[in-house]
Design an enzyme around this catalytic site. Structure first.
Site, PDB file in Angstrom:
ATOM      1  N   HIS A 142       0.812  -1.221   0.000  1.00  0.00           N
ATOM      2  CA  HIS A 142       0.000   0.000   0.000  1.00  0.00           C
ATOM      3  C   HIS A 142       0.841   1.265   0.000  1.00  0.00           C
ATOM      4  CE1 HIS A 142       0.318   0.949   4.375  1.00  0.00           C
ATOM      5  NE2 HIS A 142       0.347  -0.365   4.524  1.00  0.00           N
ATOM      6  N   ASP A 144      -0.359   4.423   0.903  1.00  0.00           N
ATOM      7  CA  ASP A 144      -0.641   5.426   1.934  1.00  0.00           C
ATOM      8  C   ASP A 144       0.085   5.095   3.237  1.00  0.00           C
ATOM      9  OD1 ASP A 144      -2.379   3.202   2.294  1.00  0.00           O
ATOM     10  OD2 ASP A 144      -3.727   4.404   3.534  1.00  0.00           O
ATOM     11  N   ASP A 175       6.394   0.582   6.539  1.00  0.00           N
ATOM     12  CA  ASP A 175       4.938   0.349   6.426  1.00  0.00           C
ATOM     13  C   ASP A 175       4.362   1.376   5.480  1.00  0.00           C
ATOM     14  OD1 ASP A 175       2.293  -0.314   6.789  1.00  0.00           O
ATOM     15  OD2 ASP A 175       2.125   0.495   8.823  1.00  0.00           O
ATOM     16  N   GLU A 209      -5.151   1.809   2.518  1.00  0.00           N
ATOM     17  CA  GLU A 209      -5.087   0.657   3.430  1.00  0.00           C
ATOM     18  C   GLU A 209      -5.169   1.078   4.882  1.00  0.00           C
ATOM     19  OE1 GLU A 209      -3.330  -2.314   6.131  1.00  0.00           O
ATOM     20  OE2 GLU A 209      -2.615  -0.292   5.730  1.00  0.00           O
ATOM     21  N   GLU A 210      -4.527   2.193   5.202  1.00  0.00           N
ATOM     22  CA  GLU A 210      -4.439   2.605   6.612  1.00  0.00           C
ATOM     23  C   GLU A 210      -5.786   3.044   7.178  1.00  0.00           C
ATOM     24  OE1 GLU A 210      -2.182   1.881   8.514  1.00  0.00           O
ATOM     25  OE2 GLU A 210      -0.264   1.850   7.477  1.00  0.00           O
ATOM     26  N   ASP A 236       1.154 -10.220   0.809  1.00  0.00           N
ATOM     27  CA  ASP A 236       0.928  -8.818   1.195  1.00  0.00           C
ATOM     28  C   ASP A 236       1.914  -8.443   2.306  1.00  0.00           C
ATOM     29  OD1 ASP A 236      -0.186  -6.297   1.436  1.00  0.00           O
ATOM     30  OD2 ASP A 236      -2.137  -6.968   2.168  1.00  0.00           O
ATOM     31  N   HIS A 482       3.997   2.778  12.893  1.00  0.00           N
ATOM     32  CA  HIS A 482       3.040   3.834  13.276  1.00  0.00           C
ATOM     33  C   HIS A 482       3.610   4.715  14.386  1.00  0.00           C
ATOM     34  CE1 HIS A 482      -0.823   1.655  11.668  1.00  0.00           C
ATOM     35  NE2 HIS A 482       0.202   1.561  10.842  1.00  0.00           N
TER      36      HIS A 482
HETATM   37  C1  LIG Z   1       6.652 -13.968  18.933  1.00  0.00           C
HETATM   38  C2  LIG Z   1       6.517 -12.741  18.279  1.00  0.00           C
HETATM   39  C3  LIG Z   1       7.393 -11.593  18.681  1.00  0.00           C
HETATM   40  C4  LIG Z   1       6.727 -10.286  18.522  1.00  0.00           C
HETATM   41  C5  LIG Z   1       7.302  -9.451  17.459  1.00  0.00           C
HETATM   42  C6  LIG Z   1       6.339  -8.523  16.834  1.00  0.00           C
HETATM   43  C7  LIG Z   1       6.547  -8.516  15.358  1.00  0.00           C
HETATM   44  C8  LIG Z   1       6.058  -7.302  14.728  1.00  0.00           C
HETATM   45  C9  LIG Z   1       6.285  -7.376  13.277  1.00  0.00           C
HETATM   46  C10 LIG Z   1       5.534  -6.727  12.453  1.00  0.00           C
HETATM   47  C11 LIG Z   1       4.495  -5.755  12.935  1.00  0.00           C
HETATM   48  C12 LIG Z   1       3.182  -6.039  12.392  1.00  0.00           C
HETATM   49  C13 LIG Z   1       2.671  -4.935  11.538  1.00  0.00           C
HETATM   50  C14 LIG Z   1       1.641  -5.528  10.656  1.00  0.00           C
HETATM   51  C15 LIG Z   1       1.227  -4.641   9.546  1.00  0.00           C
HETATM   52  C16 LIG Z   1       0.131  -3.775  10.015  1.00  0.00           C
HETATM   53  C17 LIG Z   1      -0.516  -3.044   8.886  1.00  0.00           C
HETATM   54  C18 LIG Z   1      -1.353  -1.954   9.474  1.00  0.00           C
HETATM   55  O1  LIG Z   1      -0.846  -1.070  10.110  1.00  0.00           O
HETATM   56  N1  LIG Z   1      -2.672  -2.031   9.275  1.00  0.00           N
HETATM   57  C19 LIG Z   1      -3.574  -1.107   9.906  1.00  0.00           C
HETATM   58  C20 LIG Z   1      -4.692  -0.722   9.058  1.00  0.00           C
HETATM   59  C21 LIG Z   1      -5.783  -1.671   8.806  1.00  0.00           C
HETATM   60  N2  LIG Z   1      -5.855  -2.175   7.583  1.00  0.00           N
HETATM   61  O2  LIG Z   1      -6.606  -1.948   9.628  1.00  0.00           O
HETATM   62  C22 LIG Z   1      -4.034  -1.664  11.252  1.00  0.00           C
HETATM   63  O3  LIG Z   1      -4.541  -0.844  12.022  1.00  0.00           O
HETATM   64  O4  LIG Z   1      -3.845  -2.838  11.537  1.00  0.00           O
HETATM   65 ZN    ZN Z   2       0.763  -1.296   6.340  1.00  0.00          ZN
HETATM   66 ZN    ZN Z   3       0.143   0.606   8.987  1.00  0.00          ZN
END
Ligand SMILES: CCCCCCCC/C=C\CCCCCCCC(=O)N[C@@H](CC(N)=O)C(=O)O
Ligand code: ZN
Ligand code: ZN
Length: 522
Positions: A142, A144, A175, A209-210, A236, A482
């Site tokens: 994405h 944005d 991100d 997406e955000e 993705d 974020h």
């Molecule tokens: C055993 C595990 C260890 C813990 C480590 C944590 C790993 C973190 C790695 C990645 C972070 C995850 C981020 C995922 C992408 C999120 C995408 C996003 O921000 N989406 C938004 C918007 C939406 N579409 O809802 C959201 O609010 O989720």
């Molecule tokens: Zn994202």
């Molecule tokens: Zn995000």
């Protein structure tokens, strides 16, 4: 009455008896469940003799190194911020469109690539394959980003893309502009080097997406459905390569998201008659609501560790822990409560254990001497794969336990289906092979994505959806999502380009090699 030393001996005896009893109970439990204690559930996952596909070498020369970095920095400098569904920076989105066309001229002019703009600012690319029998796949990312305020403590302005010690800083660096630019840069170099795919593929770049992907992703899905497209798999954004983040794990782990948590936003509100602040009632609307919110924070949702696919993560990683953790991780069916207690101590590991409860907005009051009639709070919940929106709502209602607090579901969806990750899973194994060829030191495991992605809108088009990019996350980096000082190393961005370059070529195989044949270990 016993004397002091007698009391101690009795206590010792009680302790010994209790421990013995506990031991007996555990042994009986083991025997009763007829399960075998093991040290490694990941053994046997070996594939071999991959059909040779990536004949175009992925080497990057000095000129290209400069070029790809300059393109990436320009992408970071465009503030494609999404604040709310109706608050997108459309000027920046227009600029971003021009940037893509300027820096990826081959992608936009090649007769091998079909391109269309969807919902004004999202992009859909189709690269047909020469072998029509091969089911196409799709790469998503994405454009944005979430807002960023320099005054929150950024070391550099968040849209400056400044470099400090080999890292590019800026909103979107992890991100998710690293994937947007990484995928298109890889395609640009592949096309320049004469590549034409055997297996067709789509690239979908959403622009909202955000804020839920209701314009970008949802309309791309509509276009694809109209064309009758079915996909072998989708890749993705999502999880990452975790290096030093999981304590006790030897070496880095690449967690490929095979599902993602559900989400619910709940509005809590309290209404009371307004009045003069000189004659306050015993409880105000703000006070009642604050009490409800505090109860939600004091009573987190239950630990469900081991009841969802996150259990497989640790079983796959078990052999990379030293004893005794290795033994514990290999036998999650017995030890998951113990592991849960340890993991809940940190917010990033806690997110894998349970449905999380975050109070994200709290509004009330208009003037210092007026008792407010309305107090409102928004609670954002990320739902563990073993729970549903409905169960979460019941839990909130009973925890708040106050009829004066009105509860309303603003929006919500259940956790996403679990994609395949066994030896016959084309998408998972091809991503895994590409990763291991590039990063042999990494252990690959399935994981649950704790955030949500555009891919959740694609479930009708593909059974297997993976959420992953080879972004390296080290201790302290999880807060950059974020948060402030989001950054990626220049080396890691180059690695992303190479990863997509190789992945696209690896997807050209007709089928996976048969498992357990000798050779390259997966
Ligand atoms: C055993 C595990 C260890 C813990 C480590 C944590 C790993 C973190 C790695 C990645 C972070 C995850 C981020 C995922 C992408 C999120 C995408 C996003 O921000 N989406 C938004 C918007 C939406 N579409 O809802 C959201 O609010 O989720
Ligand atoms: Zn994202
Ligand atoms: Zn995000």
């Amino acid at each position: 009455m016993t004397d002091r030393s007698g009391e101690c001996n009795i206590m010792k005896l009680v302790k010994i008896v209790s421990l013995s009893l506990l031991f007996v109970v555990i042994v009986c439990f083991v025997a009763a469940t007829l399960r075998t204690l093991t040290f490694d559930v990941n053994s046997g996952l070996q594939l071999a003799h991959w059909e040779k596909t990536n004949n175009i070498a992925s080497d990057i020369n000095q000129h290209q190194r400069k070029e790809l970095l300059a393109n990436f920095r320009e992408a970071i400098q465009i503030p494609t911020v999404s604040t709310a569904k109706t608050q997108l920076n459309i000027t920046a989105l227009g600029e971003f469109d021009s940037l893509l066309r300027r820096v990826f001229p081959t992608v936009f002019s090649s007769h091998l690539v079909q391109h269309e703009v969807v919902a004004n600012y999202s992009h859909l690319f189709w690269v047909p394959g020469s072998d029509l029998a091969l089911v196409p796949y799709m790469l998503l990312a994405h454009i944005d980003v979430v807002p960023a305020d320099e005054n929150d403590g950024w070391e550099v302005p968040p849209f400056s893309a400044k470099e400090i010690d080999g890292f590019i800083y800026g909103r979107g660096t992890i991100d998710n502009k690293q994937s947007v630019m990484g995928v298109l840069q890889a395609l640009e170099y592949l096309l320049i080097r004469g590549y034409s795919p055997q297996r067709g593929f789509f690239i979908g770049l959403g622009h909202d997406e955000e804020v839920g992907g209701l314009q970008g992703a949802m309309n791309i899905v509509k276009v694809l459905k109209r064309k009758g497209v079915q996909l072998a798999f989708i890749l993705d954004e999502g999880l990452a390569v975790l290096d030093g983040v999981i304590s006790g794990l030897q070496g880095p782990a690449a967690l490929i998201g095979i599902s993602e948590k559900g989400q619910a936003t709940v509005k809590l509100s309290v209404f009371k008659a307004p009045g003069h602040s000189s004659m306050p009632p015993r409880e105000s609307s703000i006070g009642i609501l604050a009490g409800a919110v505090k109860r939600l924070e004091d009573n987190p949702m239950p630990i469900l560790f081991g009841e969802g696919p996150e259990r497989r993560t640790f079983e796959h990683l078990a052999h990379r822990f030293g004893l005794p953790i290795k033994f514990v991780m290999s036998n999650m069916w017995l030890f998951s409560p113990l592991i849960g207690r340890v993991m809940e101590r940190s917010p990033d590991t806690n997110a894998f254990l349970r449905t999380t409860t975050a109070v994200t907005m709290f509004n009330s009051g208009v003037k210092v001497n007026v008792l407010p009639s309305l107090a409102e709070a928004y609670v954002n919940l990320r739902i563990h794969p073993a729970q549903t929106v409905e169960e979460v709502l019941e839990f909130i209602q009973s925890t708040v336990g106050d009829e004066r607090v009105k509860m309303e579901l603003v929006n919500g969806f259940d956790p996403l289906p679990v994609s395949s990750y066994d030896e016959t899973s084309f998408g998972f194994q091809t991503i895994k092979k590409t990763l291991l060829d590039q990063f042999p030191q990494v252990t690959v495991a399935p994981g649950v994505c704790i955030g949500n992605t555009d891919s959740r809108h694609y479930t009708d088009l593909a059974k297997d959806i993976y959420r992953f990019a080879p972004t390296w996350i080290r201790p302290g980096d999880t807060q950059r999502f974020h948060g402030i000082n989001e950054r990626i190393s220049k080396k890691n961005y180059e690695e992303l380009v190479v990863f997509y370059f190789n992945l696209i070529q690896n997807c050209d195989i007709k089928e996976l090699p048969s498992p357990h044949s000798a050779g390259h270990e997966l």
